[in-house]
Every structure is written in structure tokens, then in C-alpha cells.
Design a protein around this motif. Sequence first.
Motif, PDB file in Angstrom:
ATOM      1  N   GLU A  26       2.021   5.108  -9.918  1.00 17.95           N
ATOM      2  CA  GLU A  26       2.436   6.352  -9.279  1.00 17.95           C
ATOM      3  C   GLU A  26       3.018   7.280 -10.339  1.00 17.95           C
ATOM      4  N   TYR A  27       2.918   8.584 -10.069  1.00 14.04           N
ATOM      5  CA  TYR A  27       3.474   9.558 -11.000  1.00 14.04           C
ATOM      6  C   TYR A  27       4.096  10.706 -10.219  1.00 14.04           C
ATOM      7  N   ARG A  33      -2.152  11.207  -7.244  1.00 16.41           N
ATOM      8  CA  ARG A  33      -1.821  10.337  -6.112  1.00 16.41           C
ATOM      9  C   ARG A  33      -1.727   8.899  -6.602  1.00 16.41           C
ATOM     10  N   PRO A  34      -1.108   8.020  -5.837  1.00 18.52           N
ATOM     11  CA  PRO A  34      -1.016   6.622  -6.269  1.00 18.52           C
ATOM     12  C   PRO A  34      -2.402   6.008  -6.444  1.00 18.52           C
ATOM     13  N   VAL A  35      -2.521   5.139  -7.435  1.00 25.37           N
ATOM     14  CA  VAL A  35      -3.791   4.460  -7.705  1.00 25.37           C
ATOM     15  C   VAL A  35      -3.529   2.963  -7.744  1.00 25.37           C
ATOM     16  N   ASP A  94       0.859  -1.190   0.000  1.00 24.39           N
ATOM     17  CA  ASP A  94       0.000   0.000   0.000  1.00 24.39           C
ATOM     18  C   ASP A  94       0.892   1.236   0.000  1.00 24.39           C
ATOM     19  N   LYS A  95       0.507   2.207  -0.792  1.00 25.93           N
ATOM     20  CA  LYS A  95       1.262   3.450  -0.900  1.00 25.93           C
ATOM     21  C   LYS A  95       0.567   4.547  -0.104  1.00 25.93           C
ATOM     22  N   PRO A  96       1.329   5.437   0.516  1.00 27.57           N
ATOM     23  CA  PRO A  96       0.701   6.549   1.260  1.00 27.57           C
ATOM     24  C   PRO A  96      -0.214   7.371   0.357  1.00 27.57           C
ATOM     25  N   TYR A 133       7.007   7.949 -14.172  1.00 22.69           N
ATOM     26  CA  TYR A 133       5.962   7.020 -13.764  1.00 22.69           C
ATOM     27  C   TYR A 133       6.603   5.835 -13.041  1.00 22.69           C
ATOM     28  N   GLU A 134       5.842   5.258 -12.103  1.00 22.37           N
ATOM     29  CA  GLU A 134       6.308   4.040 -11.426  1.00 22.37           C
ATOM     30  C   GLU A 134       5.142   3.057 -11.316  1.00 22.37           C
ATOM     31  N   LEU A 135       5.356   1.866 -11.855  1.00 17.66           N
ATOM     32  CA  LEU A 135       4.351   0.799 -11.807  1.00 17.66           C
ATOM     33  C   LEU A 135       4.863  -0.338 -10.946  1.00 17.66           C
ATOM     34  N   THR A 136       4.044  -0.768 -10.000  1.00 17.16           N
ATOM     35  CA  THR A 136       4.313  -1.982  -9.237  1.00 17.16           C
ATOM     36  C   THR A 136       3.269  -3.012  -9.627  1.00 17.16           C
TER      37      THR A 136
END
Length: 789
Positions: free
Chosen positions: A218-219, A286-288, A28-30, A226-229
Motif C-alpha cells: 500500500e502507498y 491502490r493496494p496491490v 484483503d484491502k479495500p 509505504y505499508e507492506l503486509t
Amino acid sequence: MSWIGKAQPRNEDRRLVVGQGRYTDDIDKPGQAWAAFLRSPHAHARIVRIDTAAALALPGVLAVLTGADYQADGFEGIDHVPNPVAAVNHKEKAFLSSETGSIYNRRQWPLSVDKVRHVGEALVMVVAETPHQARDGVEAVQVEYEVLPAVVDADDALAEGAAQLYDDLPRNCCFSTQIGDRAAARAAFENAALVVRREFRNSRIVNAQMEPRSAIGEYDPAADVYELTSGSQGVVRQQLGLAEAFKVPPARIRVISPDVGGGFGPRTSLNMEPACVLWAARRVGRPVKWTGDRSEAFVSDYQGRGMTFRAAMAFDAQGRILAVDNELIGNVGAHTISYVPMANAMRVTTSVYDVPVAAIHVTGVVTNTVPTGPYRGAGRPESMHAFERLLDIAAARLGMDRLEIRRINLIRRETLPRLSPMGLPYDSGDFPANMERVIELADWQGFESRRQEALQRGRLRGIGLSNYIESPVGAPRERIELRILPDGTTDIVSGTQSTGQGHETTFAQVVADHLGVPFESIRLRTGDTAFVKWGGGTHSDRSMRLGGKLLIDASTELMARARAVAAHCLRVDPQRLVREGAGFSARVWWGLRTRRITLAQLASHVQRHGMPGDPGTRELGAEAEFNGRMPAFPTGAAVCEVEIDPETGCIEVVRYSAVDDVGQAINPLIVEGQVHGGLAQGLGQALTEGYHVDRQSGQVLSGSYMDYGMPHAELMPPLRVELTNDPTHGNPLGVKGGGESGITPATACTFNALAHALAAYTDEELPMPATPLAVWEVIHQDRAAQGAH
């Protein structure tokens, strides 16, 4: 002690078994928001209007996004590059031409724009504060559809007047091409004593991994990064596909793949939801996060198989094969994700047999179904199934023993190396010996007494055999980085990606042998484009075949550099150094004293002072990269024995034996586990798994585990598995690959066993899967026919 060949328990097992694995949904991202998707209830429909007002008014909803919004932001659709590189020449494509004029490749919009083309296709994404609010938002979106005729069967899709999925694709035909010498094959057929023809339909398979798909986007607006997990079978391919669609350099998209609970092929290709959450993260600031459920998976995860073989084989009067002339039709589904299964099936169409002439016509077709892609074996099991079934049928019609017809047609070891009619350079494999050994393991000679005993219990018993070969292909480029750290840790960075195959263990075994470092000091890092510069991921038996060679290359280069540093530190000629464990020793002081230095000490020296002659280099390491083809052909044979209860049609697999030539087994324990897992999937496809779609409406009839027959542990029989190795010289470790071994012959030998058990009732082909109902109807044909009237 040699680590290579040792049945070492897996390093990663304790962490995973006690619940310390870290999968995407564990993260989980803040400040993260949640996404949910509105999916089409129709197999084929034009999108007339989307009304998002009610959804936007709901508490917690942050955004309601459509395909039109994605286009308006200037992004491209996803290019899946479905036509793979060729099996032999990596500079060519697998399919070079088409009778239609071109090989069709259409980009896929992450959210449908004009039409929906299969049940479950996403057309709206709702982003909200909580997952429940996101789902409530989905329920509030109003969509007006113009329902269109659907076509789900590949033959129906090719028919004149069929519903057309794309305006620029007449008759839904992606490509149609002829491979091999059809004129010579047909000439051989005209002079044959026997011609056998049969159609084989491989049922659709749901890719039911342990871990449902999940993604976090995330962006960073300041860096425009961009960051994808998201769990996948390789981060580099995901990165390249996203970068191309988002029109940014790959360096501005970081992709992270944590632990992955199963891949099996479909997680190689880029899915749409990861692209959506990245885009949404930019939109909402925000992170999605999105995590799919099983119901979504049944209508959105890329599926496997869905291939039809119309196979034909010609024989002389003694049972020798004269020619093969096949037609293969691949149901691609609604989007052009991958033509890999058709390419693989085409290449191994003659299996391990001495076939003088072969031809195959391959056609790819889009339909209003979930897209298909590679699924464990990816075309090889389908080819083996068709070939091995035809051999049994031919033996019966010629009055020959099923084993004998194979013995006279198998390629002899002394004739290798040779090119197959499909152009594969077979270099090794004792095909006759593999078959004879599996016959012995299975106690084929004792079958008749077991059959008689079963008859006394009112059971029908059958036995079947399948030989097989694979063509490991996959992404041709791979990279390994190897470093020694001052604390004694050996660090490996690999471009491949474990999805449960035990890479942390097997890679360490290779490095422990070649560097002499302690096994427990080795760590493997994968799954993050922040440090993975290149890599093809895991699929097609490629990880150890390519990665193992690169581990050796990098180890050799690292030790050469370490020798130079040791010579500098000990002030001796490099040739006077002696390898000693994880380091070197040398006689100094006129031979009166021995000095030793470890790799860790050398790494510490380099960190402080740099490499001799190159003070700017502060790490003791090496890199290795490969781009090409590395021929290796896993092969083997399997025997399945079944019992059928004629009153219920229930099938019990009572014995299963296999001999698998995977080349050098780095860890036999892991390889045998791979064989067992593949066999479970093969038996599942043969006997229980079938994804059913209504042929008229396109509605899914098996959209959950209530309707889809996942194999259970009770399906697995007692196993006799044996590994063998006829050496290949195609790579320094002699690895061929074991990831596909269990599944490749499984459906063929199972259906041969079923046909043998039911020979008194029918010589027609059973449907796949061969469910108890299908078997019961064969046994009680008269009663079933009367019931139909």
C-alpha cells in the motif's frame, strides 16, 4: 508456582487450530488489485526485448511493469548484506578477506533487467483487477530471449571457461578464504597413521512452509508512506532493506507481519515480490496483493543447503584425532542472498571433539539456480554430517569400535571453558555424558539381537550415532518493551517474530515468574514496525536467548519503578515494601495495619498523575535493548536405527533416540515439539528430499510435490527424546536454544546407520537423499551394472 520449566500448552494453539489464525492471504484491502509475475523459462538468458502491448490491452489489466520501469523510477536494487557479523565479535564480519580481493556482494533488482539467471526468476509484473486477469496478462507478455550457457553445479561454475553470471565476477567466485592453520594441519597429516578423506554433497532443499509466500503493498501519497503486509521472520530487517532500496527513511515504510506459517530461515531475507507490490501500489494508486502458488515456490523461494564438504581427518594409531583439513564450497545460487550457512559450517567444523589443529577453506559460488540462504541449522548439520561420517569410516579402517573412537576424542567437561580451533568459546556441555545417555536410551547394547532378528525376516539393520554442537548467532541486536496497563494486562513488545515457535506462551512464562502477574493476563505483540522499534527477528536459536535476558532486564527495571510509585502512594520508605504477588504490601499505622497495592493500581495511578518526579511519563513500563554476542552452545547426541528391504531398497527408520542440552527449557513441551519438527526435516533431507536441476540446461526436474519427496508422517519413527542441561552462565535464564536441535545431528546419524546396514555391500558414500533406488543399486551393484550395458 514457577512458570519457567512448566510444560504449558501453547496459548496460541486454539486460535490457530480452529482456523482463527490471520495469515497474509487471509487479508484483503479495500480496492486492492492483484499482481502476477512472468518468470523465466530459462536458467540463463539475455533479455533482448519485452513486448507488453498485448497484455496492456486485456480487460482488467492496470499495469505491466518491468525492471527498466523500476530503474526509471529511481529505485535501487536490494542489498541483502550476505556477509554476516562474526560469531564472537559482532563488530566484525564473518569473512574478513578473500583470495579474490574482495567479498562479492551484488544488489538484486526486484525484476530482472538485463539477464535472467535462474529458471523462475521474475522479469515482468502484471497488475490487474483480479488474480485471473493478472495471470492472463502474464500469458500475453512477449519476451525475446538470447539463451546463454547455464552452469548449475558449483564445481562446474568455478572451472575455467564456465558460463559467467556477472561480468564483474570472474569464474563466478564470490569469495575464497582460508581459515585456521593449514600449515600445521598438513604437518600433522604427514605424521598421521591414518588419513581419511571423503566428499559429502548436501542436497538442495525446498523450503516448503505451510503458508505460501504472500504480500500486500500500500502507498499513501499524502504522507509519502509505504505499508507492506507480509509474513516474515522479522519486520525490522524487511523495513531497513526496503527503505534503503526505495531511498526513504525507515520511518516511511511500515512493515506488518501477521501470523506466519513457517519460516525455517529463508523468510529472514527480503524477497523480491514484497518490494514489487509496494512499488506497484505507488504506480497504480491502490493496494496491490500477490499470493504465490506452490509451483512458483519451487522456482522462487530461497532454498537451503547445496553445500559440498571435501573433508579430511588425520589420526594416530590409537584413533586420536591429530588434525582436520576441510574444503567447503557453497552454492550461493543466482544472487548473493546469504553467506550465513558457510560461516556457521566453518565455525563448528571441529564439533565437540578435542581437535588440536584445524583448517578449512571456504568458497562461495554463484550458479544459475534459485538463490540459497539459511535453512534450519544453516551449515551446522552439514558440518556435523562430515565430521561424524569420517569418524565412522576411520573407526572401520582402524579396527576400532565406533563408540570408542568418539570416547577418546570428545572434549572433557573438566577442560571447559576453552576456545575451539575455530575460535568459539565453549563454556559448558557434558559431551561424553550426553553420548553415554543416548546410547543407553537407544539400547545400543541390544542392537545385535535386533539385527539378527531382522536378518531372519530378510532385512538389513543398521545403527548410527552423531554428537553435535551449534553456534547460536544471528542478528546481534534485540529489544523488549514491557508495560503494565491499568486493566491489569501486561503488554510485551518484542522485536523477534514467531513463525510457529510458541513465543506467546514462553515469553509469558518468563514474565509471569519475574513480575508475579497472572499468566493469562500477559499479551505479546510483535510483527509491526509501527510499535516494534528494533529487533533481529527469529532465527539461529536467538529469540529466547536474547529476548529472555531482555525480559528479565525489563522486568527488573519495571519493578524498581513500580516500587518507587508504590512507596509514593502508600507514603512509606521503599525499603519497607514487600513484594507480594503482582504488587507490594507494607505495614502502616505503626505496624497495626497492612496495606496492599497491585501493579494494575500503580499503572492506573501513573496514567492519571504521572511518575513521581516525572509527571510527563504516563505509563508504568520499562525497556531493554541488547547489541552484542551472547555465547551459548546447544549440544547433544542422537542415535538412528534403520531397516532396509534388500529387494526394494526401501528404508524404514525403526528407532530414534536423542539427548539435547538446550540449556534451561522454558517450556519442555514446546522444546520437544521443536526437536520433533527438526528431526522430520533432517530425516526428509537424508531420505527423501532432493531438488534436482539438469546439469546442462539448468531446467528444474523436481518442480512440484509430484517430483520432490516431502517427508510424510509415516517416515517418523518411535522417538525417545530427553532434555538435559549442563548450565551456561552466558545469559541469566541459562538458555542455549532448542530450535535447531532435532535437525543438526539427523542426517549424520541416519547416514551412519545406513552405512552400517550396508557395510557388506559398499564402503562408498551414498548420495543424499538416500532414496530406495540409490540403496537398491548399492545392494544389487552387479545386476545394476549389467542393466547399464
